[in-house]
Write a protein that holds these residues in place. Structure first.
Motif, mmCIF file in Angstrom:
data_model
loop_
_atom_site.group_PDB
_atom_site.id
_atom_site.type_symbol
_atom_site.label_atom_id
_atom_site.label_comp_id
_atom_site.label_asym_id
_atom_site.label_seq_id
_atom_site.Cartn_x
_atom_site.Cartn_y
_atom_site.Cartn_z
ATOM 1 N N GLN A 1 0.832 -1.197 0.000
ATOM 2 C CA GLN A 1 0.000 0.000 0.000
ATOM 3 C C GLN A 1 0.871 1.254 0.000
ATOM 4 O OE1 GLN A 1 -3.797 -0.123 2.354
ATOM 5 N NE2 GLN A 1 -2.685 -1.790 3.364
ATOM 6 N N CYS B 1 -6.382 6.666 5.761
ATOM 7 C CA CYS B 1 -6.910 5.745 6.775
ATOM 8 C C CYS B 1 -6.960 6.471 8.119
ATOM 9 C CB CYS B 1 -6.010 4.512 6.862
ATOM 10 S SG CYS B 1 -6.493 3.366 8.178
ATOM 11 N N LEU C 1 -1.889 5.667 5.401
ATOM 12 C CA LEU C 1 -2.035 4.966 4.122
ATOM 13 C C LEU C 1 -3.358 5.338 3.471
ATOM 14 C CD1 LEU C 1 -0.734 1.392 5.050
ATOM 15 C CD2 LEU C 1 0.536 3.323 4.093
ATOM 16 N N GLN C 2 -3.433 5.074 2.174
ATOM 17 C CA GLN C 2 -4.649 5.370 1.423
ATOM 18 C C GLN C 2 -5.772 4.436 1.866
ATOM 19 O OE1 GLN C 2 -4.202 5.003 -2.784
ATOM 20 N NE2 GLN C 2 -6.360 5.398 -3.223
ATOM 21 N N CYS D 1 -7.565 1.551 5.703
ATOM 22 C CA CYS D 1 -6.667 1.019 4.676
ATOM 23 C C CYS D 1 -6.907 -0.492 4.600
ATOM 24 C CB CYS D 1 -5.214 1.327 5.017
ATOM 25 S SG CYS D 1 -4.628 0.513 6.530
#
Length: 548
Positions: free
Chosen positions: A92, A102, A110-111, A124
């Motif tokens: 990730q 997140c 993180l995305q 995430c």
């Protein structure tokens, strides 16, 4: 065991009491598995030893032992889940600007992969795992990651906004639909979403069409500016040409005026010089006689004085200068005459220059005209390229279609005009008779025709070798300074104007004005009769070369 298999069989590793992965799994006599602590606490808090799943009652507390096989499988499951989570975390990427981060990650965010409408949290891939493995969390509503999840909850009832109230045009929760909006009309958000999305699609198409129209308008405006620039440059060049010519004429006239004045002054000075020279000559003669008289008057010789007295007493022959004088020339009339002559010259030049400019302007609307053989009188011979026509004095056997002229030796052009302007040029050199102009589509083509505007013709002609006429009603006799070798025909449909030009002389021959055209106009040509070969030269449609 692969990660996919772990996800597919995860339910068998979950304790139905704590809803988490087994810790020290034990099996009841009825065959169900629980965490050791979970089942003991459950029995200790109840009066009966009851299986939480099948509700079987045990009269004595069962002796529970660790399920070794299940414990090993759960341990392996935990290891593989941790490896998967570790691998996913390494793959990730950190959330970029504009992406949803997140909410659980500490440090580098993180995305987010999903957002939970129940937890109001974005996760995430790693932190989303419980929502995919735990039965209680699996019932939560997940969606693509979004920010500001609180805005998706009903502020009054703290429930997800799942319905759309069509009455109030707002999003509501389930409780709103039975309380505050109970008499209103509702649809699921998805249904309203699809409808609004379709409307947005239509709106987007309309906007794109508006954008396209405005882009086309921009191109139109740019094109107009380009045309204006071209016209401005052309007008500037023409203005420079006209005023340069006029200034040259003024300068030439001024030089001629100065030369005339100086010539008069030179003549006056020469006359004065001649007078002075003659007077000085006479003075010289008179001085000589004066000297001789003075000398004689002092002589003591009686005989000598008497002998020369008569010859010296009379004055030498001289001119009577009483009426002689030098009169300064008058320059008043010289300047007035020069200015009048300049005015006449400028008027002629301006008239010629304006005619040249006008011809150049109409030549911009030149079209490529060709003759229409279907309209040609049977006596006419047309060239293969449709650019020349003459009368043969011999009638050909041709189909008598409705478009063909049956009696008069004439032919129309293929091209027509129903708006705007057009121009073409025709060579009439070496001809003793011809007719040119335009005609409407509905003209009479059978029998004798009358070339006047009331019959749909706007033409001029030459007959008998030297008689030029504009065939108006009544006809107008034209006095031309020279015989046109090439005639230009110009039409402005909207202005109701038809003009004829002597191309080589850049002079206007005649204009029909004030008409209202309602039909198509076609170029009209008549080479007139062959006249036994005297008028055998063809009319020739020429390419237009703009005058300089």
């Amino acid at each position: 065991m692969s990660a996919a298999r772990c996800l597919r069989s995860e339910d068998q590793f979950l304790c139905s009491i704590c809803l988490d992965v087994f810790t020290d799994p034990v099996s009841t006599p009825c065959g169900h598995n629980f965490c050791k602590n979970c089942i003991n606490e459950h029995w200790n808090s109840n009066d009966q030893y009851l299986c939480p799943l099948c509700k079987k009652v045990f009269y004595t507390k069962p002796e529970l032992r660790i399920n070794t096989l299940l414990s090993e499988v759960v341990s392996q499951f935990r290891q593989e889940a941790q490896q998967k989570a570790s691998s996913s975390s390494s793959e990730q990427q950190a959330a970029k600007p504009g992406e949803v981060p997140c909410d659980v990650c500490t440090g580098t965010k993180l995305q987010a992969l999903k957002s939970c409408l129940v937890c109001l949290t974005s996760y995430c891939e790693t932190h989303l795992e419980p929502h995919l493995t735990k039965s209680g969390l699996k019932r939560h509503q997940l969606m693509d990651p979004v920010e500001n999840l609180e805005d998706r909850m009903c502020m009054k009832h703290d429930k997800p906004l799942e319905l759309f109230c069509k009455t109030d045009q707002t999003c509501v929760c389930v409780l709103c639909s039975v309380l505050d909006h109970k008499t209103h009309k509702f649809v699921p958000l998805k249904e309203e979403y699809e409808g609004k999305k379709a409307e947005l699609g239509k709106t987007e198409a309309e906007i794109q069409e508006m954008i396209q129209k405005r882009r086309l308008k921009i191109q139109e405006v740019i094109h107009s500016v380009d045309l204006s620039k071209e016209a401005a440059d052309r007008q500037t060049a023409e203005g420079v040409q006209v005023f340069t010519t006029l200034m040259e004429s003024v300068e030439r006239s001024l030089n001629e005026l100065i030369e005339t004045i100086e010539e008069k002054q030179r003549t006056t000075e020469k006359q004065a010089e001649d007078f002075i020279k003659e007077l000085e000559q006479e003075i010289s003669e008179l001085k000589k006689r004066s000297s001789e008289v003075e000398k004689l008057s002092h002589s003591e010789d009686h005989l000598h004085l008497l002998q020369n007295f008569l010859s010296l007493k009379a004055a030498p022959p001289t001119k009577d200068w009483t009426e002689v004088s030098v009169h300064p020339p008058s320059y008043e009339r010289t300047v007035v005459k020069a200015v009048a002559q300049l005015e006449e010259t400028l008027n002629k030049k301006m008239k010629k220059l304006f005619a040249e400019v006008e011809l150049k302007r109409v030549q911009q609307y030149a079209v490529d005209v060709t003759l229409d053989p279907d309209t040609a009188n049977p006596n006419l011979i047309l060239s293969d390229d449709g650019k020349q026509v003459y009368d043969s004095d011999v009638e050909k056997n041709l189909p008598d279609n409705p478009k063909r002229f049956s009696k008069n030796p004439c032919v129309l052009g293929k091209q027509s005009l129903s708006s705007g302007r057009f121009y073409f040029e025709v060579q009439v050199k070496e001809k003793t008779g011809w007719a040119l102009g335009v005609a409407i589509e509905s003209i009479n083509r059978k029998g004798q025709i009358t070339l006047i505007p009331q019959k749909g013709f706007w033409t001029i002609w030459l007959r008998n070798g030297n008689e030029y006429e504009a065939l108006d009603y009544p006809s107008v006799r034209l006095s031309l300074k020279s015989r046109p070798q090439k005639v230009g025909v110009f039409v402005d449909y909207e202005k109701g104007l038809v003009s004829f030009y002597d191309v080589d002389a850049a002079a206007l021959i005649y204009s029909f004005t004030g008409f209202s055209f309602t039909e198509k106009l076609y170029p009209y040509f008549s080479p007139c009769l062959n006249d036994g070969g005297i008028n055998s030269a063809p009319l020739i449609i020429c390419p237009v070369n703009q005058t300089v």
